[in-house]
Design an enzyme around this catalytic site. Structure first.
Site, PDB file in Angstrom:
ATOM      1  N   LYS A   1      96.891  -5.983 104.196  1.00 44.37           N
ATOM      2  CA  LYS A   1      98.173  -6.667 104.428  1.00 44.37           C
ATOM      3  C   LYS A   1      99.291  -5.717 104.018  1.00 44.37           C
ATOM      4  CE  LYS A   1      99.737 -10.708 105.785  1.00 44.37           C
ATOM      5  NZ  LYS A   1      99.132 -11.647 106.756  1.00 44.37           N
TER       6      LYS A   1
ATOM      7  N   ALA B   1     103.005 -21.549 115.502  1.00 40.96           N
ATOM      8  CA  ALA B   1     101.740 -22.268 115.343  1.00 40.96           C
ATOM      9  C   ALA B   1     101.893 -23.751 115.711  1.00 40.96           C
ATOM     10  CB  ALA B   1     101.238 -22.111 113.905  1.00 40.96           C
ATOM     11  N   GLY B   2     102.868 -24.429 115.109  1.00 38.75           N
ATOM     12  CA  GLY B   2     102.999 -25.882 115.271  1.00 38.75           C
ATOM     13  C   GLY B   2     103.411 -26.307 116.676  1.00 38.75           C
TER      14      GLY B   2
HETATM   15  P1  NAD Z   1     107.250 -19.888 112.317  1.00 42.21           P
HETATM   16  O1  NAD Z   1     108.256 -19.180 111.475  1.00 42.21           O
HETATM   17  O2  NAD Z   1     107.212 -19.622 113.786  1.00 42.21           O
HETATM   18  O3  NAD Z   1     107.409 -21.475 112.145  1.00 42.21           O
HETATM   19  C1  NAD Z   1     107.441 -22.102 110.900  1.00 42.21           C
HETATM   20  C2  NAD Z   1     107.829 -23.553 111.106  1.00 42.21           C
HETATM   21  O4  NAD Z   1     107.752 -24.226 109.862  1.00 42.21           O
HETATM   22  C3  NAD Z   1     109.249 -23.739 111.617  1.00 42.21           C
HETATM   23  O5  NAD Z   1     109.249 -24.751 112.591  1.00 42.21           O
HETATM   24  C4  NAD Z   1     110.010 -24.232 110.403  1.00 42.21           C
HETATM   25  O6  NAD Z   1     111.092 -25.053 110.718  1.00 42.21           O
HETATM   26  C5  NAD Z   1     108.926 -25.010 109.710  1.00 42.21           C
HETATM   27  N1  NAD Z   1     109.215 -25.245 108.300  1.00 42.21           N
HETATM   28  C6  NAD Z   1     109.785 -24.433 107.394  1.00 42.21           C
HETATM   29  N2  NAD Z   1     109.919 -25.076 106.226  1.00 42.21           N
HETATM   30  C7  NAD Z   1     109.417 -26.310 106.393  1.00 42.21           C
HETATM   31  C8  NAD Z   1     109.275 -27.442 105.570  1.00 42.21           C
HETATM   32  N3  NAD Z   1     109.723 -27.433 104.315  1.00 42.21           N
HETATM   33  N4  NAD Z   1     108.674 -28.529 106.082  1.00 42.21           N
HETATM   34  C9  NAD Z   1     108.265 -28.546 107.361  1.00 42.21           C
HETATM   35  N5  NAD Z   1     108.376 -27.529 108.188  1.00 42.21           N
HETATM   36  C10 NAD Z   1     108.954 -26.420 107.714  1.00 42.21           C
HETATM   37  O7  NAD Z   1     105.856 -19.572 111.646  1.00 42.21           O
HETATM   38  P2  NAD Z   1     104.400 -19.688 112.298  1.00 42.21           P
HETATM   39  O8  NAD Z   1     104.035 -18.365 112.861  1.00 42.21           O
HETATM   40  O9  NAD Z   1     104.317 -20.898 113.142  1.00 42.21           O
HETATM   41  O10 NAD Z   1     103.536 -19.877 110.986  1.00 42.21           O
HETATM   42  C11 NAD Z   1     103.378 -21.155 110.361  1.00 42.21           C
HETATM   43  C12 NAD Z   1     102.223 -21.079 109.399  1.00 42.21           C
HETATM   44  O11 NAD Z   1     101.060 -20.676 110.112  1.00 42.21           O
HETATM   45  C13 NAD Z   1     102.381 -20.088 108.245  1.00 42.21           C
HETATM   46  O12 NAD Z   1     101.728 -20.601 107.112  1.00 42.21           O
HETATM   47  C14 NAD Z   1     101.657 -18.865 108.751  1.00 42.21           C
HETATM   48  O13 NAD Z   1     101.203 -18.049 107.684  1.00 42.21           O
HETATM   49  C15 NAD Z   1     100.502 -19.534 109.487  1.00 42.21           C
HETATM   50  N6  NAD Z   1      99.865 -18.641 110.470  1.00 42.21           N
HETATM   51  C16 NAD Z   1     100.519 -18.295 111.621  1.00 42.21           C
HETATM   52  C17 NAD Z   1      99.892 -17.446 112.503  1.00 42.21           C
HETATM   53  C18 NAD Z   1     100.537 -17.047 113.813  1.00 42.21           C
HETATM   54  O14 NAD Z   1      99.879 -16.348 114.610  1.00 42.21           O
HETATM   55  N7  NAD Z   1     101.748 -17.463 114.092  1.00 42.21           N
HETATM   56  C19 NAD Z   1      98.611 -16.928 112.216  1.00 42.21           C
HETATM   57  C20 NAD Z   1      97.979 -17.317 111.034  1.00 42.21           C
HETATM   58  C21 NAD Z   1      98.628 -18.176 110.165  1.00 42.21           C
END
Ligand code: NAD
Length: 404
Positions: free
Chosen positions: A96, A210-211
């Protein structure tokens, strides 16, 4: 999770994996720590790359640009990548990187300079057969493109496999943008079949890469999305939200809060809804001992990294809730990164269907192996997953050591 907590975790899990005290030391010791200070516009930014373990293949892991990055965090994340690549059963190790910086305060030119300087600082230890970075928090395909260009200039080579998450035109892979969520869907379908779970009501916390993709893909797979949220709050409709309209609203308003065709709901309330599937896809540590007893879902799919505290995890297990841990649930991202690296190393370009088919195969196989390890083991699914991953890393370590 701090690195002290990683060590505590290993204290608990390693006896179950049947490893010796010497092997435990190997597991908790990063192979190499690289550090530098990167100067941009007169300011200095601490930069790190932790190469945790490469017994199973070149180090693999993203680079994070964030004001809270420190060595302890990067080291912990590099450890978890070691387990994640083992769980996904891809021939890569764990690493990392990170820079302590608020990228929002930099101009685009400064951001490019910082990205290039990161590569200049560490390039001798990086490369397609040594250590393969990728995007993480606040790093993008464009940044990967700059980093690739810098690496190729420094080494006088063409080496697209040096980094993944690149733009398509520089050798990026199709499906990478939705890979994390898609991998999560494949795992969820397998788990639901094992539990004979017929209910398809889901709530998703977090609406980023992700969401939001998870909401779209679950809807396409026939699920009803009854709640979603972002950092400002969420929207809820017991009959199901129109996901396309929510996305449109979020794009226009910058948030989900106030979505007119649903009721407002807080992030805390979302976790406690009466759903079949709960998908934390935002922050770590959101399911705690304080709210775990109120979780009603049958399956928790951890798309976020570390959303469940160890105390909460125990409660969920006691309540017969299956938690699909992050190292499996969100491993679709690193799996398609592996596909990208593989395509680059073999001068291949796969079409979308090929990538999706191969991703499904990998995720289904990974889940199957873990289910076999879990079923009848007496451990919860997370513990069984970690034990399985640790055994794989140590088996590779054992294969490398001289026996006398
Ligand atoms: P992102 O920055 O695209 O989205 C994050 C989302 O979380 C945003 O919608 C933001 O508004 C929301 N958020 C922030 N604070 C919040 C809170 N207090 N309550 C509710 N929602 C909140 O990030 P992402 O890439 O979607 O990553 C999200 C998670 O998934 C992280 O934990 C990341 O480590 C994990 N992840 C992502 C990937 C990837 O490929 N994108 C891979 C592995 C793990």
């Amino acid at each position: 999770m701090t690195f002290a907590k990683v060590k505590k975790f290993l204290e608990k899990v390693s006896p179950l994996a049947g490893i010796t005290p010497e092997e435990k030391i190997i597991l908790e010791t990063p192979q190499k720590i690289l550090q530098a200070e990167l100067e941009v516009s007169g300011k200095r930014y601490p930069a790190f790359r932790v190469q945790f373990n490469n017994a199973r293949g070149p180090f693999k892991g993203g680079i994070r640009f964030h004001p809270e990055v420190d060595l302890d965090e990067v080291q912990s994340l590099a450890f978890w990548m070691t387990l994640k690549t083992a769980v996904a059963d891809i021939p890569l190790g764990g690493g990392k990187g990170g820079v302590r910086v608020n990228p929002k305060e930099l101009s685009k030119a400064e951001l490019e300079e910082l990205s290039r300087k990161y590569v200049r600082a560490f390039y001798q230890d990086l490369g397609p057969e040594k250590d393969v970075p990728a995007p993480d928090v606040y790093t993008t395909p464009e940044i990967m493109g700059w980093m690739l260009d810098e690496f190729e200039k420094l080494t006088g080579t063409k080496a697209p496999g040096f980094i993944t998450g690149k733009p398509l035109e520089l050798g990026g892979s199709k499906v990478r943008d939705i890979a994390t969520a898609l991998g999560g869907v494949y795992v969820l379908e397998e788990a639901a079949a094992k539990l004979k779970l017929e209910g398809k009501r889901a709530a998703i916390q977090g609406f980023g890469n992700a969401g939001m993709n998870m909401a779209k893909l679950l809807r396409e797979a026939g699920y009803t999305i009854i709640a979603v949220s972002d950092s400002k709050g969420g929207a809820y409709d017991a009959e199901g939200l129109d996901v396309d309209k929510v996305i449109q609203f979020k794009e226009q308003q910058g948030t989900i809060k106030g979505f007119p065709e649903g009721k407002d709901i807080s992030n805390e309330e979302l976790l406690e809804l009466d759903v079949d599937i709960l998908v934390p896809a935002a922050l770590s540590g959101v399911i705690t001992e304080n709210n775990a007893t109120k979780v009603k879902a049958k399956i928790v799919l951890e798309l976020a990294n570390g959303p469940t505290t160890p105390e909460a995890d125990e409660i969920l297990h006691q309540n017969n809730i299956l938690v699909l841990p992050d190292v499996l649930a969100n491993a679709g991202g690193v799996t398609v990164s592996y596909f990208e690296w593989y395509q680059n190393q073999h001068q291949q370009v796969w079409d979308e269907e090929t990538v999706k088919t191969k991703l499904r195969e990998k995720m289904v196989a990974a889940f199957g192996q873990l289910w076999t390890a879990y079923d009848g083991s007496g451990h919860d699914f997370r513990t069984a997953t970690y034990v399985h991953a640790i055994k794989k890393v140590i088996a590779a370590e054992r294969g490398r050591r001289l026996r006398s």
